[in-house]
Scaffold this motif. Structure first.
Motif, PDB file in Angstrom:
ATOM      1  N   ALA A   2       0.832  -1.207   0.000  1.00  0.00           N
ATOM      2  CA  ALA A   2       0.000   0.000   0.000  1.00  0.00           C
ATOM      3  C   ALA A   2       0.865   1.254   0.000  1.00  0.00           C
ATOM      4  CB  ALA A   2      -0.951  -0.005   1.194  1.00  0.00           C
ATOM      5  N   ARG A   3       1.931   1.237   0.800  1.00  0.00           N
ATOM      6  CA  ARG A   3       2.833   2.392   0.856  1.00  0.00           C
ATOM      7  C   ARG A   3       3.457   2.646  -0.511  1.00  0.00           C
ATOM      8  NH1 ARG A   3       4.980   3.870   6.062  1.00  0.00           N
ATOM      9  NH2 ARG A   3       6.911   4.394   5.017  1.00  0.00           N
ATOM     10  N   ALA A  22       3.515  14.497   1.063  1.00  0.00           N
ATOM     11  CA  ALA A  22       3.535  13.142   0.520  1.00  0.00           C
ATOM     12  C   ALA A  22       3.819  12.122   1.625  1.00  0.00           C
ATOM     13  CB  ALA A  22       4.565  13.033  -0.600  1.00  0.00           C
ATOM     14  N   ASP A  23       4.758  12.437   2.497  1.00  0.00           N
ATOM     15  CA  ASP A  23       5.067  11.539   3.618  1.00  0.00           C
ATOM     16  C   ASP A  23       3.859  11.356   4.524  1.00  0.00           C
ATOM     17  OD1 ASP A  23       7.667  11.229   2.699  1.00  0.00           O
ATOM     18  OD2 ASP A  23       8.532  12.647   4.140  1.00  0.00           O
ATOM     19  N   SER A  30      -0.547   3.829   5.204  1.00  0.00           N
ATOM     20  CA  SER A  30       0.048   2.709   5.936  1.00  0.00           C
ATOM     21  C   SER A  30      -0.780   2.335   7.159  1.00  0.00           C
ATOM     22  CB  SER A  30       1.474   3.063   6.351  1.00  0.00           C
ATOM     23  OG  SER A  30       2.052   2.011   7.078  1.00  0.00           O
ATOM     24  N   GLU A  31      -1.181   3.327   7.931  1.00  0.00           N
ATOM     25  CA  GLU A  31      -1.971   3.059   9.143  1.00  0.00           C
ATOM     26  C   GLU A  31      -3.326   2.462   8.803  1.00  0.00           C
ATOM     27  OE1 GLU A  31      -1.008   3.086  12.228  1.00  0.00           O
ATOM     28  OE2 GLU A  31       0.961   3.917  11.795  1.00  0.00           O
ATOM     29  N   LEU A  32      -4.000   3.024   7.791  1.00  0.00           N
ATOM     30  CA  LEU A  32      -5.324   2.513   7.422  1.00  0.00           C
ATOM     31  C   LEU A  32      -5.240   1.109   6.837  1.00  0.00           C
ATOM     32  CD1 LEU A  32      -6.975   5.706   5.891  1.00  0.00           C
ATOM     33  CD2 LEU A  32      -7.454   4.648   8.114  1.00  0.00           C
ATOM     34  N   CYS A  44      -7.781  -5.985   1.549  1.00  0.00           N
ATOM     35  CA  CYS A  44      -8.271  -4.621   1.403  1.00  0.00           C
ATOM     36  C   CYS A  44      -7.969  -4.107   0.009  1.00  0.00           C
ATOM     37  CB  CYS A  44      -7.683  -3.686   2.461  1.00  0.00           C
ATOM     38  SG  CYS A  44      -5.938  -3.302   2.268  1.00  0.00           S
ATOM     39  N   ALA A  45      -8.647  -3.044  -0.365  1.00  0.00           N
ATOM     40  CA  ALA A  45      -8.396  -2.341  -1.623  1.00  0.00           C
ATOM     41  C   ALA A  45      -8.148  -0.893  -1.277  1.00  0.00           C
ATOM     42  CB  ALA A  45      -9.589  -2.481  -2.554  1.00  0.00           C
ATOM     43  N   LEU A  46      -7.180  -0.304  -1.940  1.00  0.00           N
ATOM     44  CA  LEU A  46      -6.805   1.087  -1.695  1.00  0.00           C
ATOM     45  C   LEU A  46      -7.254   1.943  -2.860  1.00  0.00           C
ATOM     46  CD1 LEU A  46      -5.123   3.306  -0.220  1.00  0.00           C
ATOM     47  CD2 LEU A  46      -3.145   2.477  -1.531  1.00  0.00           C
TER      48      LEU A  46
END
Length: 105
Positions: A2-3, A22-23, A30-32, A44-46
């Motif tokens: 994801a990241r 951006a960071d 990352s947390e989600l 999951c899907a991002l």
């Protein structure tokens, strides 16, 4: 994964997003994603969408359970309970919605 996907998306934006912004987006992603994988059924899907002045981060999971809840962080060497407070501090707004097709966003 994801990241890396978030970084790739952000690097393609014109005009480019400031490095600090951006960071922040990558940390929120990352947390989600971590919370979704840990508590939402393992998949999951991002989704990322650029708007003028903001980036929308959406993480979808198949879980039929109630929305995530805030809990007290484990301050005795643990790693749990920090994700949602971190996201809430970094994001302009947060919401959890049920999807008509099942799961949560």
């Amino acid at each position: 994964m994801a990241r890396e996907s978030a970084r790739e998306f952000l690097e393609g934006l014109v005009p480019a997003l400031a490095a600090e912004a951006a960071d922040t987006v990558v940390l929120v992603v990352s947390e989600l994603a971590t919370n979704t994988l840990r508590h939402g059924g393992g998949t999951c899907a991002l989704g990322l969408t650029a708007h003028p002045g903001s980036i929308e981060v959406a993480v979808h999971d198949p879980s039929p359970q109630a929305p995530p809840r805030m809990r007290a962080p484990d301050l005795n060497g643990g790693t749990r309970g920090f994700g949602l407070p971190t996201v809430n501090r970094l994001a302009r707004a947060t919401a959890v919605t049920r999807r008509a097709s099942g799961g949560r966003r």
